[in-house]
Design an enzyme around this catalytic site. Structure first.
Site, PDB file in Angstrom:
ATOM      1  N   PRO A   2      25.867 -92.404 -46.542  1.00  0.00           N
ATOM      2  CA  PRO A   2      25.991 -90.980 -46.821  1.00  0.00           C
ATOM      3  C   PRO A   2      24.858 -90.186 -46.166  1.00  0.00           C
ATOM      4  CG  PRO A   2      26.199 -92.258 -48.832  1.00  0.00           C
ATOM      5  CD  PRO A   2      25.715 -93.191 -47.759  1.00  0.00           C
ATOM      6  N   PHE A   3      25.188 -89.010 -45.734  1.00  0.00           N
ATOM      7  CA  PHE A   3      24.212 -88.035 -45.255  1.00  0.00           C
ATOM      8  C   PHE A   3      24.331 -86.841 -46.181  1.00  0.00           C
ATOM      9  CE2 PHE A   3      23.652 -84.205 -42.493  1.00  0.00           C
ATOM     10  CZ  PHE A   3      22.273 -84.255 -42.441  1.00  0.00           C
TER      11      PHE A   3
END
Length: 126
Positions: A2-3
């Site tokens: 995830p970013f």
């Protein structure tokens, strides 16, 4: 991988932002099966003149303490995992930062694994 993009009104302390990022990261590790060292969180601060929100959208009271999280992640998580993430982040940030649960907006943007390159011009996930 995830970013996370965080948007909020400017003015919070460095310690607040560190706790915010760490609470998000711990929730991702606990609910989204994110590996250790997979921590990519960017905090964007905005002047009050550049931060607009519906103060009572869906009968949820929002103030200038609003934190908006945009989670970019592989399209591999279940609805249950997403709901667990929402609950975990809300609980952690409430306890660690006294952030009111109505002042947290979380959105997940799902992408295919081919849409990530961590460097060297290579899509490492495919």
């Amino acid at each position: 991988m995830p970013f996370i993009r965080v948007s909020m009104v400017e003015g919070k302390s460095k310690k607040y932002k560190e706790k915010l990022a760490e609470g998000i990261y711990q929730s991702l590790r606990e609910t989204f099966d994110v590996p250790k060292k997979d921590k990519f969180i960017v905090i964007h601060e905005h002047s009050k003149d550049n931060f607009f929100y519906g103060e009572n959208y869906l009968d949820l009271k929002k103030t200038d303490d609003l934190v908006i999280l945009q989670v970019f992640a592989n399209n591999t998580r279940t609805i249950e995992m997403k709901q667990s993430l929402y609950q975990s982040i809300t609980k952690k940030l409430g306890l660690q930062l006294a952030l009111d649960k109505e002042n947290l907006l979380i959105g997940i943007v799902e992408v295919g694994k081919e849409n990530w390159s961590f460097g060297n011009g290579v899509a490492q996930y495919i």
